[in-house]
Write a protein that holds these residues in place. Structure first.
Motif, PDB file in Angstrom:
ATOM      1  N   TYR A   1       0.881  -1.300  -0.083  1.00 37.21           N
ATOM      2  CA  TYR A   1      -0.074  -0.046  -0.127  1.00 37.21           C
ATOM      3  C   TYR A   1       1.026   1.185   0.108  1.00 37.21           C
ATOM      4  O   TYR A   1       0.628   2.079  -0.756  1.00 37.21           O
ATOM      5  CB  TYR A   1      -1.208   0.009   1.296  1.00 37.21           C
ATOM      6  N   GLU A   2       1.823   1.558   0.796  1.00 31.64           N
ATOM      7  CA  GLU A   2       2.769   2.506   0.932  1.00 31.64           C
ATOM      8  C   GLU A   2       3.417   2.622  -0.350  1.00 31.64           C
ATOM      9  O   GLU A   2       3.597   3.682  -0.942  1.00 31.64           O
ATOM     10  CB  GLU A   2       3.792   2.132   2.028  1.00 31.64           C
ATOM     11  N   GLN A   3       3.910   1.589  -0.970  1.00 33.26           N
ATOM     12  CA  GLN A   3       4.732   1.955  -2.269  1.00 33.26           C
ATOM     13  C   GLN A   3       3.997   2.178  -3.389  1.00 33.26           C
ATOM     14  O   GLN A   3       4.578   3.096  -4.091  1.00 33.26           O
ATOM     15  CB  GLN A   3       5.590   0.362  -2.545  1.00 33.26           C
ATOM     16  N   SER A   4       2.645   1.851  -3.294  1.00 35.92           N
ATOM     17  CA  SER A   4       1.914   2.401  -4.381  1.00 35.92           C
ATOM     18  C   SER A   4       1.300   3.563  -4.250  1.00 35.92           C
ATOM     19  O   SER A   4       1.104   4.623  -5.170  1.00 35.92           O
ATOM     20  CB  SER A   4       0.786   1.470  -4.661  1.00 35.92           C
ATOM     21  N   GLN A   5       0.859   4.056  -2.937  1.00 36.71           N
ATOM     22  CA  GLN A   5      -0.245   5.059  -2.795  1.00 36.71           C
ATOM     23  C   GLN A   5       0.913   6.386  -2.411  1.00 36.71           C
ATOM     24  O   GLN A   5       0.487   7.549  -2.679  1.00 36.71           O
ATOM     25  CB  GLN A   5      -1.081   4.768  -1.691  1.00 36.71           C
ATOM     26  N   LYS A   6       1.927   6.060  -1.751  1.00 35.77           N
ATOM     27  CA  LYS A   6       2.694   7.178  -1.459  1.00 35.77           C
ATOM     28  C   LYS A   6       3.192   8.191  -2.373  1.00 35.77           C
ATOM     29  O   LYS A   6       3.131   9.416  -2.280  1.00 35.77           O
ATOM     30  CB  LYS A   6       3.954   6.733  -0.474  1.00 35.77           C
ATOM     31  N   PRO A   7       3.664   7.360  -3.649  1.00 32.61           N
ATOM     32  CA  PRO A   7       3.999   8.532  -4.688  1.00 32.61           C
ATOM     33  C   PRO A   7       3.051   9.441  -5.192  1.00 32.61           C
ATOM     34  O   PRO A   7       3.291  10.378  -5.873  1.00 32.61           O
ATOM     35  CB  PRO A   7       4.740   7.812  -5.536  1.00 32.61           C
ATOM     36  N   ARG A   8       1.880   8.656  -5.221  1.00 28.79           N
ATOM     37  CA  ARG A   8       0.614   9.062  -5.653  1.00 28.79           C
ATOM     38  C   ARG A   8       0.192  10.562  -4.857  1.00 28.79           C
ATOM     39  O   ARG A   8      -0.059  11.627  -5.425  1.00 28.79           O
ATOM     40  CB  ARG A   8      -0.439   8.367  -5.996  1.00 28.79           C
ATOM     41  N   VAL A   9       0.052  10.203  -3.779  1.00 31.06           N
ATOM     42  CA  VAL A   9      -0.264  11.239  -2.641  1.00 31.06           C
ATOM     43  C   VAL A   9       0.879  12.478  -2.693  1.00 31.06           C
ATOM     44  O   VAL A   9       0.435  13.665  -2.703  1.00 31.06           O
ATOM     45  CB  VAL A   9      -0.305  10.455  -1.315  1.00 31.06           C
ATOM     46  N   GLU A  10       2.038  12.136  -2.818  1.00 30.62           N
ATOM     47  CA  GLU A  10       3.087  13.097  -2.674  1.00 30.62           C
ATOM     48  C   GLU A  10       3.210  13.963  -4.011  1.00 30.62           C
ATOM     49  O   GLU A  10       3.369  15.065  -4.053  1.00 30.62           O
ATOM     50  CB  GLU A  10       4.603  12.459  -2.353  1.00 30.62           C
ATOM     51  N   SER A  11       2.716  13.212  -4.972  1.00 29.38           N
ATOM     52  CA  SER A  11       2.675  14.060  -6.285  1.00 29.38           C
ATOM     53  C   SER A  11       1.487  15.104  -6.306  1.00 29.38           C
ATOM     54  O   SER A  11       1.683  16.172  -6.694  1.00 29.38           O
ATOM     55  CB  SER A  11       2.369  13.148  -7.642  1.00 29.38           C
ATOM     56  N   ALA A  12       0.323  14.699  -5.698  1.00 32.90           N
ATOM     57  CA  ALA A  12      -0.759  15.604  -5.518  1.00 32.90           C
ATOM     58  C   ALA A  12      -0.267  16.577  -4.403  1.00 32.90           C
ATOM     59  O   ALA A  12      -0.545  17.926  -4.577  1.00 32.90           O
ATOM     60  CB  ALA A  12      -1.887  14.974  -4.974  1.00 32.90           C
ATOM     61  N   GLN A  13       0.273  16.325  -3.638  1.00 30.34           N
ATOM     62  CA  GLN A  13       0.687  17.283  -2.304  1.00 30.34           C
ATOM     63  C   GLN A  13       1.955  18.019  -3.023  1.00 30.34           C
ATOM     64  O   GLN A  13       1.752  19.432  -2.796  1.00 30.34           O
ATOM     65  CB  GLN A  13       1.626  16.718  -1.299  1.00 30.34           C
ATOM     66  N   GLY A  14       2.746  17.711  -4.074  1.00 30.98           N
ATOM     67  CA  GLY A  14       3.661  18.509  -4.643  1.00 30.98           C
ATOM     68  C   GLY A  14       2.930  19.672  -5.606  1.00 30.98           C
ATOM     69  O   GLY A  14       3.468  20.960  -5.695  1.00 30.98           O
ATOM     70  N   SER A  15       1.696  19.292  -6.264  1.00 27.80           N
ATOM     71  CA  SER A  15       0.985  20.331  -6.885  1.00 27.80           C
ATOM     72  C   SER A  15       0.424  21.560  -5.848  1.00 27.80           C
ATOM     73  O   SER A  15       0.331  22.618  -6.251  1.00 27.80           O
ATOM     74  CB  SER A  15      -0.271  19.593  -7.540  1.00 27.80           C
ATOM     75  N   SER A  16      -0.002  20.970  -4.643  1.00 24.97           N
ATOM     76  CA  SER A  16      -0.521  22.141  -3.890  1.00 24.97           C
ATOM     77  C   SER A  16       0.825  22.860  -3.455  1.00 24.97           C
ATOM     78  O   SER A  16       0.334  24.149  -3.176  1.00 24.97           O
ATOM     79  CB  SER A  16      -1.053  21.263  -2.439  1.00 24.97           C
ATOM     80  N   ARG A  17       1.862  22.317  -3.093  1.00 21.95           N
ATOM     81  CA  ARG A  17       2.963  23.203  -2.674  1.00 21.95           C
ATOM     82  C   ARG A  17       3.441  24.327  -3.898  1.00 21.95           C
ATOM     83  O   ARG A  17       3.669  25.318  -3.638  1.00 21.95           O
ATOM     84  CB  ARG A  17       4.117  22.371  -2.200  1.00 21.95           C
ATOM     85  N   GLY A  18       3.355  23.710  -4.970  1.00 26.37           N
ATOM     86  CA  GLY A  18       3.742  24.640  -6.006  1.00 26.37           C
ATOM     87  C   GLY A  18       2.736  25.562  -6.401  1.00 26.37           C
ATOM     88  O   GLY A  18       3.171  26.770  -6.588  1.00 26.37           O
ATOM     89  N   LEU A  19       1.504  25.471  -6.243  1.00 29.32           N
ATOM     90  CA  LEU A  19       0.373  26.496  -6.365  1.00 29.32           C
ATOM     91  C   LEU A  19       0.788  27.517  -5.156  1.00 29.32           C
ATOM     92  O   LEU A  19       0.451  28.756  -5.268  1.00 29.32           O
ATOM     93  CB  LEU A  19      -0.795  25.900  -6.250  1.00 29.32           C
ATOM     94  N   ALA A  20       1.060  27.154  -3.937  1.00 31.19           N
ATOM     95  CA  ALA A  20       1.229  27.938  -2.620  1.00 31.19           C
ATOM     96  C   ALA A  20       2.436  28.899  -3.019  1.00 31.19           C
ATOM     97  O   ALA A  20       2.377  29.764  -2.848  1.00 31.19           O
ATOM     98  CB  ALA A  20       1.563  27.029  -1.623  1.00 31.19           C
ATOM     99  N   ASN A  21       3.226  28.386  -3.462  1.00 33.01           N
ATOM    100  CA  ASN A  21       4.695  28.988  -3.757  1.00 33.01           C
ATOM    101  C   ASN A  21       4.243  30.206  -4.948  1.00 33.01           C
ATOM    102  O   ASN A  21       4.881  31.233  -4.873  1.00 33.01           O
ATOM    103  CB  ASN A  21       5.726  28.088  -4.494  1.00 33.01           C
ATOM    104  N   MET A  22       3.320  29.901  -5.827  1.00 30.45           N
ATOM    105  CA  MET A  22       2.777  31.006  -6.874  1.00 30.45           C
ATOM    106  C   MET A  22       2.054  31.905  -6.188  1.00 30.45           C
ATOM    107  O   MET A  22       2.003  33.168  -6.395  1.00 30.45           O
ATOM    108  CB  MET A  22       2.175  30.427  -7.829  1.00 30.45           C
ATOM    109  N   MET A  23       1.065  31.238  -5.111  1.00 30.37           N
ATOM    110  CA  MET A  23      -0.115  32.298  -4.607  1.00 30.37           C
ATOM    111  C   MET A  23       0.480  33.266  -3.471  1.00 30.37           C
ATOM    112  O   MET A  23       0.103  34.547  -3.342  1.00 30.37           O
ATOM    113  CB  MET A  23      -1.175  31.320  -3.999  1.00 30.37           C
ATOM    114  N   PHE A  24       1.216  32.690  -2.514  1.00 31.18           N
ATOM    115  CA  PHE A  24       1.710  33.510  -1.533  1.00 31.18           C
ATOM    116  C   PHE A  24       2.708  34.247  -1.666  1.00 31.18           C
ATOM    117  O   PHE A  24       4.023  33.833  -1.372  1.00 31.18           O
ATOM    118  CB  PHE A  24       1.876  32.493  -0.087  1.00 31.18           C
ATOM    119  N   ARG A  25       2.830  35.495  -2.321  1.00 26.85           N
ATOM    120  CA  ARG A  25       3.533  36.440  -2.473  1.00 26.85           C
ATOM    121  C   ARG A  25       3.393  37.533  -1.764  1.00 26.85           C
ATOM    122  O   ARG A  25       2.309  38.002  -1.952  1.00 26.85           O
ATOM    123  CB  ARG A  25       3.977  36.420  -4.034  1.00 26.85           C
ATOM    124  N   GLN A  26       4.600  38.226  -1.455  1.00 22.06           N
ATOM    125  CA  GLN A  26       4.376  39.757  -0.778  1.00 22.06           C
ATOM    126  C   GLN A  26       4.556  40.831  -2.066  1.00 22.06           C
ATOM    127  O   GLN A  26       4.054  41.938  -1.846  1.00 22.06           O
ATOM    128  CB  GLN A  26       5.207  39.998   0.383  1.00 22.06           C
TER     129      GLN A  26
END
Length: 420
Positions: free
Chosen positions: A351-376
């Motif tokens: 389960y970890e080997q299959s689902q962890k990369p998938r979840v972290e890919s989605a999490q990476g998308s969230s982080r990328g958008l945050a890096n774009m959105m949260f600017r001073q």
């Protein structure tokens, strides 16, 4: 800053003692403990119960309450509602999310994209309040032992011995499987992680979540990525969920001064924005959401597994965290249909080997958008406005759309692991 939370009741959760749940669990082939009655934990518990199992579900809070905020759920959750026979309830308690509007840094609406057309082929994309989601998941009843926490976990080859503080009682019980799903700030997780470090991304931003009255555009969410602030409106059943936030240094004085400062930065405030800003400005003790996430280096520890935000907590920027938590719970519990005591470790590792990369890919998308959105920077906000004038939401959600288009296949994952 004081972090206030608005609570409301979840009627379908049934306060049930730890020991009475355990009496039923003793008859299962795999005695299972689920720590945390949030979205991931409840999804996992209800899936197992639908399969005729009796997992013990515990929650640290003393009553059936939840913080009130809004969620957008992508089609990856449809299989959960189908398996739990609550798809009709889900549709009653949610609304379609069809259009996405984007304002420039000064408040003008620059584009409106038909986001539903990008996802309709895969299933529903809908807005729902967190409380309504939990009501949906618990529609057929959901026993929970409230005011109960884990104080120690001791694993052996035979079983896992778990110590609890349940109310004023100290209790020790044995389980075959422990699912840790008590959130991004999980204390139970620390009992199995040992010296491993949880990766934290702290944006040093946060904001208030409030409700505003419904209007004539209930199929449209909208956002404004400003210089030093972020404004978002997300419709749910019968109301609008509003988020307004910025750098923690700027929000520390409270919602009223922050809204006043935002008004000076906007040249255009349309009627919906005026109502929503007013809702934030006039809210008494609104829920404040610090924007940080977490990523654990390991999920499976023998016969213990991390699930949902305990494994990978999401920033809300891509609107996919709750959906991934539900999907992960669905994958895990579908794989557990193949489980017995002797193969649990194999299945949890698979389960970890299959689902962890998938979840972290989605999490990476969230982080990328945050890096774009949260600017001073005003200059960077201007460049971002120019870019977003030409780039549609289709480009922004392309990685997430790919995940939705290629769902996991838990039975295949389990069979492959067991046949190796």
């Amino acid at each position: 800053m004081k972090k206030n939370i608005t609570f409301s009741l979840i009627e379908m959760m049934e306060a049930t003692s730890l020991l009475s749940q355990y009496e039923l669990a003793k008859n299962d082939s795999v005695k299972t403990l689920i720590v945390g009655a949030g979205i991931a934990g409840i999804t996992a518990a209800q899936m197992l119960r639908k399969d005729g199992k009796h997992p013990v579900l515990i929650e640290r809070h003393k009553g059936n309450v939840h913080p009130g905020y809004m969620l957008a759920l992508m089609p990856m959750v449809d299989t959960v509602f189908d398996d739990l026979d609550v798809r009709d309830e889900y549709r009653k308690r949610s609304i379609p999310f069809s259009r996405y509007g984007l304002h420039n840094r000064k408040g003008n609406m620059t584009r409106i994209d038909a986001i539903a057309k990008l996802l309709d082929r895969y299933g529903d994309y809908r807005g729902i309040a967190r409380g309504q989601l939990l009501e949906t998941l618990t529609y057929h009843g959901c026993p929970v032992a409230f005011d109960t926490v884990v104080t120690a976990i001791n694993q052996s080859e035979e079983n896992t011995s778990v110590d609890f503080q349940s109310g004023s009682d100290d209790v020790r019980l044995d389980f075959d499987l422990v699912i840790i799903a008590d959130g991004i700030h999980s204390q139970t997780r620390n009992m199995v992680l040992a010296n491993q470090r949880v990766e934290i991304v702290d944006t040093h931003w946060g904001g208030w979540v409030v409700w505003a009255p419904a209007d004539e555009d209930m199929d449209m969410g909208e956002e404004l990525w400003g210089a030093g602030f972020f404004y978002g409106v997300y419709p749910v059943k019968d109301k609008l969920g509003v988020f307004l936030g910025g750098d923690l240094k700027d929000t520390k004085d409270g919602n009223k001064p922050f809204v006043a400062a935002i008004r000076t930065k906007l040249k255009t405030i349309d009627p919906r924005m005026e109502r929503c800003l007013g809702a934030v400005e006039n809210a008494q003790n609104p829920f404040f959401w610090p924007l940080a996430d977490c990523r654990c280096p390991q999920w499976a520890f023998g016969k213990t597994i991390l699930l949902g935000d305990s494994a990978a907590g999401f920033l809300p920027t891509a609107g996919i965290g709750a959906g991934m938590a539900m999907e992960s719970a669905w994958v895990l519990t579908r794989m557990l249909r193949h489980a017995h005591i002797d193969n649990l470790g194999i299945l949890l590792s698979a389960y970890e080997q299959s689902q962890k990369p998938r979840v972290e890919s989605a999490q990476g998308s969230s982080r990328g958008l945050a890096n774009m959105m949260f600017r001073q920077s005003k200059f960077l906000a201007l460049l971002r406005d120019l870019l977003m004038h030409f780039v549609s939401v289709e480009v922004a959600i392309k990685p997430i759309r790919k995940l939705v288009a290629h769902p996991p296949k838990p039975d295949e994952i389990a069979n492959k692991a067991l046949n190796m």
